[in-house]
Design a protein around this motif. Structure first.
Motif, short mmCIF file in Angstrom:
data_model
loop_
_atom_site.label_atom_id
_atom_site.label_comp_id
_atom_site.label_asym_id
_atom_site.label_seq_id
_atom_site.Cartn_x
_atom_site.Cartn_y
_atom_site.Cartn_z
N GLU A 534 68.25 22.77 13.31
CA GLU A 534 69.39 21.98 13.77
C GLU A 534 68.97 20.71 14.50
O GLU A 534 69.68 19.70 14.48
CB GLU A 534 70.28 22.83 14.69
CG GLU A 534 71.00 23.95 13.96
CD GLU A 534 72.03 24.61 14.85
OE1 GLU A 534 71.97 24.45 16.08
OE2 GLU A 534 72.93 25.28 14.28
N THR A 535 67.85 20.73 15.18
CA THR A 535 67.40 19.56 15.92
C THR A 535 65.89 19.56 16.01
O THR A 535 65.24 20.60 15.86
CB THR A 535 68.01 19.54 17.34
OG1 THR A 535 67.61 18.33 17.99
CG2 THR A 535 67.52 20.71 18.17
N GLY A 536 65.32 18.39 16.26
CA GLY A 536 63.88 18.28 16.39
C GLY A 536 63.38 16.95 15.84
O GLY A 536 64.17 16.09 15.42
N TYR A 537 62.06 16.78 15.88
CA TYR A 537 61.46 15.56 15.35
C TYR A 537 60.38 15.93 14.35
O TYR A 537 59.77 17.01 14.41
CB TYR A 537 60.88 14.70 16.47
CG TYR A 537 59.60 15.24 17.07
CD1 TYR A 537 58.35 14.79 16.62
CD2 TYR A 537 59.61 16.19 18.09
CE1 TYR A 537 57.17 15.29 17.16
CE2 TYR A 537 58.45 16.68 18.64
CZ TYR A 537 57.23 16.23 18.17
OH TYR A 537 56.07 16.71 18.69
N TYR A 538 60.14 15.05 13.40
CA TYR A 538 59.08 15.25 12.42
C TYR A 538 58.58 13.88 11.96
O TYR A 538 59.16 12.84 12.32
CB TYR A 538 59.58 16.06 11.23
CG TYR A 538 60.73 15.44 10.46
CD1 TYR A 538 60.49 14.59 9.38
CD2 TYR A 538 62.05 15.70 10.81
CE1 TYR A 538 61.53 14.02 8.67
CE2 TYR A 538 63.10 15.13 10.11
CZ TYR A 538 62.84 14.29 9.04
OH TYR A 538 63.87 13.71 8.35
N MET A 539 57.51 13.87 11.19
CA MET A 539 56.87 12.62 10.77
C MET A 539 56.66 12.59 9.27
O MET A 539 56.47 13.63 8.64
CB MET A 539 55.52 12.44 11.47
CG MET A 539 55.60 12.46 12.99
SD MET A 539 53.98 12.43 13.75
CE MET A 539 54.42 12.90 15.43
N LYS A 540 56.70 11.36 8.73
CA LYS A 540 56.41 11.13 7.32
C LYS A 540 55.51 9.90 7.20
O LYS A 540 55.64 8.96 7.98
CB LYS A 540 57.70 10.88 6.53
CG LYS A 540 58.52 12.12 6.25
CD LYS A 540 59.72 11.77 5.37
CE LYS A 540 60.54 12.99 5.03
NZ LYS A 540 61.71 12.65 4.16
N GLU A 541 54.62 9.96 6.24
CA GLU A 541 53.73 8.83 6.04
C GLU A 541 54.53 7.58 5.67
O GLU A 541 55.53 7.65 4.95
CB GLU A 541 52.72 9.14 4.92
CG GLU A 541 51.68 8.05 4.73
CD GLU A 541 50.65 8.40 3.67
OE1 GLU A 541 50.01 7.47 3.15
OE2 GLU A 541 50.51 9.60 3.36
N THR A 542 54.07 6.41 6.18
CA THR A 542 54.78 5.16 5.92
C THR A 542 53.78 4.10 5.49
O THR A 542 52.55 4.30 5.59
CB THR A 542 55.53 4.69 7.19
OG1 THR A 542 56.35 3.58 6.86
CG2 THR A 542 54.56 4.30 8.29
N SER A 543 54.28 2.98 5.04
CA SER A 543 53.40 1.88 4.58
C SER A 543 53.69 0.60 5.36
O SER A 543 53.77 -0.48 4.79
CB SER A 543 53.61 1.64 3.08
OG SER A 543 54.97 1.33 2.82
N ASP A 544 53.87 0.71 6.66
CA ASP A 544 54.10 -0.45 7.51
C ASP A 544 52.86 -1.34 7.51
O ASP A 544 51.75 -0.88 7.81
CB ASP A 544 54.41 0.03 8.94
CG ASP A 544 54.91 -1.09 9.84
OD1 ASP A 544 54.46 -2.24 9.66
OD2 ASP A 544 55.74 -0.82 10.71
N PRO A 545 52.99 -2.65 7.18
CA PRO A 545 51.81 -3.53 7.13
C PRO A 545 51.13 -3.74 8.48
O PRO A 545 50.02 -4.27 8.52
CB PRO A 545 52.38 -4.86 6.59
CG PRO A 545 53.84 -4.80 6.90
CD PRO A 545 54.23 -3.36 6.79
N MET A 546 51.77 -3.34 9.56
CA MET A 546 51.13 -3.46 10.87
C MET A 546 50.00 -2.45 11.02
O MET A 546 49.07 -2.65 11.81
CB MET A 546 52.19 -3.24 11.97
CG MET A 546 51.65 -3.37 13.39
SD MET A 546 52.93 -3.30 14.67
CE MET A 546 53.39 -1.56 14.59
N PHE A 547 50.08 -1.35 10.24
CA PHE A 547 49.10 -0.28 10.37
C PHE A 547 48.14 -0.24 9.17
O PHE A 547 48.42 -0.80 8.10
CB PHE A 547 49.82 1.07 10.49
CG PHE A 547 50.69 1.19 11.71
CD1 PHE A 547 50.14 1.27 12.97
CD2 PHE A 547 52.08 1.21 11.59
CE1 PHE A 547 50.94 1.38 14.09
CE2 PHE A 547 52.89 1.31 12.69
CZ PHE A 547 52.32 1.40 13.96
N PHE A 548 47.02 0.44 9.37
CA PHE A 548 46.04 0.63 8.31
C PHE A 548 46.67 1.49 7.21
O PHE A 548 47.32 2.49 7.49
CB PHE A 548 44.81 1.33 8.89
CG PHE A 548 43.58 1.19 8.05
CD1 PHE A 548 42.77 0.07 8.19
CD2 PHE A 548 43.24 2.16 7.12
CE1 PHE A 548 41.62 -0.06 7.41
CE2 PHE A 548 42.10 2.02 6.34
CZ PHE A 548 41.28 0.89 6.48
#
Length: 629
Positions: A534-548
């Protein structure tokens, strides 16, 4: 706040009393100004050493909206009335013996609309200047030019020896090549184009050339014999310059703002009308406007406003009647008349020297000043309240304390940054819909309001490269975004960010410090494939040019569901769970910063960063407080 330097002995003579430095400091405080410096000790020390010195001066700091206090004439006049040693003067127009038919006329040509359309003027007759009053006359113009006139961009003042000119006058706008005259303190004549080149190297006048340089026509004032008075806002003519022997003064004021025009012409005329043979009188001028209508300038009519004793009492905690309030307002150079029909009303006439008064609250403030702020009664408020921090500040404090306990150092960079630092240095493009930009920024370092905390943290690391590694810093502060749906067309967001700088990237370090913040906020970590949570946080890979590439992640947050009372809402929730559809929001990003980003900030070691917003947690924090109460 403007600082006005006045001759000490001259001021004592005008006030009819000498003050000790402490006594005058107290008087200034009571009136609402501040004695910044008394140069008497410095002058006496210079005299003992045999060095040249000026007369002792008092440097007085005045409110920015009290233009009547920008010269010794206005300060002495106001303090003398405040001390009860004189009555406030009533300024009036003094017509020539033959009346309006004998007035000097100024015709305003329609071409002036292209460059500087507004004009006002006044005449001071039979003035008797001394070297000090003449210097004060020039200094007031400079003070007004730097203050309300905004360095002559909005308003420009010119003063002339009327006896060297012949009316009627004309205010025109001509092509620069068609204007020729000898400017102030020069005998040779120049065209307006040549003057622009001549004054490029002048330290004072070069600051004003840009105001009209690119205009197709320049404003110019002529008399009946085609002699130039001035080319506003740049320079006056040498022919009509004022000297100590000048007795009749013509004041011209040109502007692009009508309100400021009226204030400035009234201020210059009224402040120095005391030197006229008939004090506090000004001779008007008839202006013929471009549409053929006529107007008398200046307008010295008094404004009228109602004050209420009950309002003054409610704001100050006093119990004054209308007569007592009226006496207090009189001390502030106002003209009160107690109403005979309403025991609570006072009709106040406001002289042209007090444009700072807009509302009844300004009259209340003047009454409080006249009574003395230190004399107001001390009372407890009628209600008792208990303050508490706002939810967003409480959230910030939780993160700040926890990260500080983990050994990270908090920094406080500036909210403004350059456009490049906010976008190009982070390998981001400006879509012109995100950042709030500063109009006419003073320097390239302050062009936009930051939309991310990362540039400030990286600049801090750059300036602290001499410190031993690792550098681990954080900040919790506001960023600003454009938001055209809101009345102010922008919104603040509270972000928290941390940067780790060491010989190794340390992605796991910033990952851990972020997880610690979430744990303290009691936000559980969930899998990005867990549709039932119902609630929480999680992460997904991204392709932001600021990062490697391949070393960055977007952080998502699933807010706890609201109470759903209806069967339909429960069915919608179940359907979303089955279809793996959730209203998850982007909380922030983390990753290893791209080498090109570090190169632009002149950082030689790898860095990892995390940044996220705290705004989505405000409602949950408010619920916790409500339950605690």
């Amino acid at each position: 706040m403007p600082t006005v330097a006045v001759d000490k002995a001259d001021l004592w003579e005008r006030l009819g009393q000498e003050f000790a430095s402490e006594e005058f400091d107290t008087l200034c405080f009571e009136y609402g100004v501040e004695l910044d410096e008394d140069t008497t000790a410095e002058v006496e020390e210079a005299i003992r050493k045999g060095l040249p010195s000026e007369r002792p001066q008092l440097k007085i700091e005045t409110p920015a909206n009290r233009y009547d206090l920008l010269c010794i004439e206005g300060i002495a006049r106001a303090l003398k009335v405040f001390l009860g040693k004189a009555e406030a003067p009533r300024y009036r127009l003094l017509y020539p013996p033959k009346g309006e038919a004998d007035l000097l006329t100024v015709t305003i040509h329609p071409e002036t609309k292209q460059v500087r359309p507004l004009f006002a003027c006044a005449i001071l007759r039979n003035v008797k200047f001394t070297p000090r009053s003449y210097a004060s006359f020039i200094d007031l113009q400079d003070k007004l030019h730097q203050n309300i006139c905004r360095r002559r961009q909005l308003v420009a003042i010119g003063t002339h020896d009327l006896d060297t000119l012949k009316g009627p006058f004309r205010y025109e706008a001509r092509a620069p090549k068609d204007i020729m005259f000898a400017p102030l303190n020069k005998e040779q004549e120049y065209t307006a184009e040549e003057l622009m080149t001549l004054y490029e190297s002048d330290k004072q006048l070069s600051r004003y050339l840009h105001i009209i340089r690119d205009a197709p026509v320049y404003p110019i004032i002529y008399d009946a014999e085609d002699r130039v008075l001035s080319m506003p806002p740049i320079i006056n003519s040498n022919h009509s310059k004022i000297t100590l022997n000048t007795t009749n003064i013509f004041i011209d004021v040109t502007a692009t703002d009508q309100t400021k025009l009226d204030i400035v012409v009234n201020m210059v005329a009224t402040m120095f009308s005391e030197y006229c043979s008939e004090p506090f009188t000004i001779e008007p001028v008839k202006m013929v406007l471009p549409d053929g209508t006529t107007k008398i300038s200046p307008d010295l009519s008094e404004r009228h406003m109602l004050a209420h004793a009950s309002y003054v009492n409610s704001c100050t905690g006093l119990s004054l009647n209308t007569d007592q309030v009226g006496k207090l307002l009189s001390k502030m150079s106002l003209f009160p008349i107690v109403s005979t029909t309403n025991a609570d009303e006072i009709e106040v006439s406001i002289p042209p020297t007090r444009p700072d008064i807009f509302h009844e609250c300004d009259l209340m403030e003047d009454a409080a000043i006249a009574y003395g702020f230190n004399n107001l009664p001390h009372t407890f408020p009628p209600t008792t309240t208990v303050g508490q921090p706002s939810a967003i500040n409480k959230l910030s404090d939780i993160v700040r304390v926890e990260w500080a306990l983990a050994g990270w150092v908090e920094v406080l960079p500036l909210t403004l940054c350059s456009h490049e630092e906010n976008f190009a240095f982070l390998n981001h493009e400006d879509d012109n819909n995100t950042a709030v930009k500063i109009a006419n920024p003073k320097t390239l370092e302050f062009q936009v309001v930051r939309t991310t905390l990362i540039p400030g943290l990286l600049k801090t690391i750059r300036e602290n490269r001499s410190h031993s590694l690792p550098l681990k810093i954080f900040e919790s502060g506001d960023v600003v975004f454009k938001d055209l749906k809101r009345e102010r067309q922008s919104r603040n967001e509270r972000h928290a960010a941390a940067v780790w700088c060491n010989k190794t990237a340390g992605f796991e370090i910033v990952h851990g410090v972020f997880d610690r913040a979430m744990k303290m906020l009691e936000i559980p970590r969930i899998s990005n494939s867990d549709s039932k949570a119902e609630t929480g946080y999680y992460m997904k890979e991204t392709s932001d040019p600021m990062f490697f590439p391949g070393r960055a992640a977007t952080i998502y947050y699933r807010a706890p569901p609201q109470k759903r009372n209806s069967t339909l809402e429960r069915l919608k929730k179940d359907a979303k769970a089955v279809l793996h559809v959730h209203d998850d929001i982007v909380l922030g990003t983390m990753g290893i910063l791209h080498p090109s980003v570090l190169e632009k900030f002149d950082i030689q070691y790898p860095c990892s960063a995390v940044e996220f917003t705290l705004d989505p947690f405000k409602k949950e924090m408010q619920k916790i407080w409500t339950n605690e109460e």
